[in-house]
Design a protein around this motif. Structure first.
Motif, PDB file in Angstrom:
ATOM      1  N   THR A  50       4.278  13.952  -5.451  1.00 47.01           N
ATOM      2  CA  THR A  50       3.353  12.835  -5.287  1.00 47.01           C
ATOM      3  C   THR A  50       3.969  11.853  -4.290  1.00 47.01           C
ATOM      4  N   TRP A  51       3.183  11.452  -3.309  1.00 49.00           N
ATOM      5  CA  TRP A  51       3.666  10.523  -2.283  1.00 49.00           C
ATOM      6  C   TRP A  51       2.878   9.233  -2.350  1.00 49.00           C
ATOM      7  N   GLU A  52       3.540   8.125  -1.984  1.00 51.86           N
ATOM      8  CA  GLU A  52       2.897   6.821  -1.923  1.00 51.86           C
ATOM      9  C   GLU A  52       2.757   6.409  -0.463  1.00 51.86           C
ATOM     10  N   PHE A  53       1.580   5.926  -0.101  1.00 50.34           N
ATOM     11  CA  PHE A  53       1.291   5.489   1.258  1.00 50.34           C
ATOM     12  C   PHE A  53       0.832   4.044   1.234  1.00 50.34           C
ATOM     13  N   SER A  54       1.078   3.341   2.330  1.00 54.20           N
ATOM     14  CA  SER A  54       0.567   1.984   2.521  1.00 54.20           C
ATOM     15  C   SER A  54      -0.359   1.983   3.719  1.00 54.20           C
ATOM     16  N   LYS A  55      -1.408   1.166   3.652  1.00 51.23           N
ATOM     17  CA  LYS A  55      -2.350   1.032   4.755  1.00 51.23           C
ATOM     18  C   LYS A  55      -2.142  -0.326   5.408  1.00 51.23           C
ATOM     19  N   ASP A  56      -2.518  -0.416   6.698  1.00 54.20           N
ATOM     20  CA  ASP A  56      -2.546  -1.712   7.368  1.00 54.20           C
ATOM     21  C   ASP A  56      -3.903  -1.853   8.051  1.00 54.20           C
ATOM     22  N   THR A  57      -4.063  -2.885   8.839  1.00 52.73           N
ATOM     23  CA  THR A  57      -5.373  -3.142   9.451  1.00 52.73           C
ATOM     24  C   THR A  57      -5.779  -2.062  10.440  1.00 52.73           C
ATOM     25  N   ALA A  58      -4.828  -1.301  10.965  1.00 55.22           N
ATOM     26  CA  ALA A  58      -5.151  -0.240  11.929  1.00 55.22           C
ATOM     27  C   ALA A  58      -5.516   1.086  11.263  1.00 55.22           C
ATOM     28  N   THR A  59      -5.341   1.191   9.943  1.00 57.38           N
ATOM     29  CA  THR A  59      -5.627   2.435   9.229  1.00 57.38           C
ATOM     30  C   THR A  59      -7.129   2.666   9.161  1.00 57.38           C
ATOM     31  N   LYS A  60      -7.544   3.874   9.536  1.00 55.38           N
ATOM     32  CA  LYS A  60      -8.964   4.237   9.486  1.00 55.38           C
ATOM     33  C   LYS A  60      -9.250   4.944   8.173  1.00 55.38           C
ATOM     34  N   GLY A  61     -10.430   4.710   7.623  1.00 51.30           N
ATOM     35  CA  GLY A  61     -10.849   5.393   6.404  1.00 51.30           C
ATOM     36  C   GLY A  61     -10.516   4.618   5.151  1.00 51.30           C
ATOM     37  N   THR A  62     -11.184   5.010   4.071  1.00 51.20           N
ATOM     38  CA  THR A  62     -10.951   4.400   2.765  1.00 51.20           C
ATOM     39  C   THR A  62     -10.719   5.513   1.752  1.00 51.20           C
ATOM     40  N   VAL A  63     -10.083   5.170   0.648  1.00 50.80           N
ATOM     41  CA  VAL A  63      -9.801   6.159  -0.396  1.00 50.80           C
ATOM     42  C   VAL A  63     -10.245   5.632  -1.746  1.00 50.80           C
ATOM     43  N   LYS A  64     -10.602   6.564  -2.621  1.00 49.71           N
ATOM     44  CA  LYS A  64     -10.935   6.248  -4.011  1.00 49.71           C
ATOM     45  C   LYS A  64     -10.196   7.244  -4.893  1.00 49.71           C
TER      46      LYS A  64
END
Length: 88
Positions: A50-64
């Motif tokens: 299992t990996w953890e990711f962080s998003k910033d303002t340049a990240t495209k797409g959304t996750v649920k």
């Protein structure tokens, strides 16, 4: 004159190749989204991974939670703390 133009073309080609080589390599990770908390989310590939990711303002797409996703990412150093190598 032709020699100068040929040298300029070669220089531009060399700089272009260098720019592509300097770009950070991209990777991808595919799995199911397990948690979403603000700008951080976890993706589970298997029971042991299992990996953890962080998003910033340049990240495209959304996750649920529950979505099957492929995350494209780069490994880029944000800070390096170096210690001198031991003397031999």
């Amino acid at each position: 004159m032709r020699k100068t133009i040929a040298m300029l073309v070669a220089l531009v080609a060399l700089l272009t190749i260098t720019a592509y080589a300097a770009a950070a390599k991209t990777y991808q990770f595919t799995g199911v989204v397990k948690t979403v908390q603000g700008d951080t989310f976890t993706v589970q590939k298997s029971a042991a991974e299992t990996w953890e990711f962080s998003k910033d303002t340049a990240t495209k797409g959304t996750v649920k939670v529950g979505d099957r996703v492929t995350v494209h990412y780069r490994m880029v150093a944000t800070d390096i703390e170096a210690n001198p190598a031991p003397k031999k």
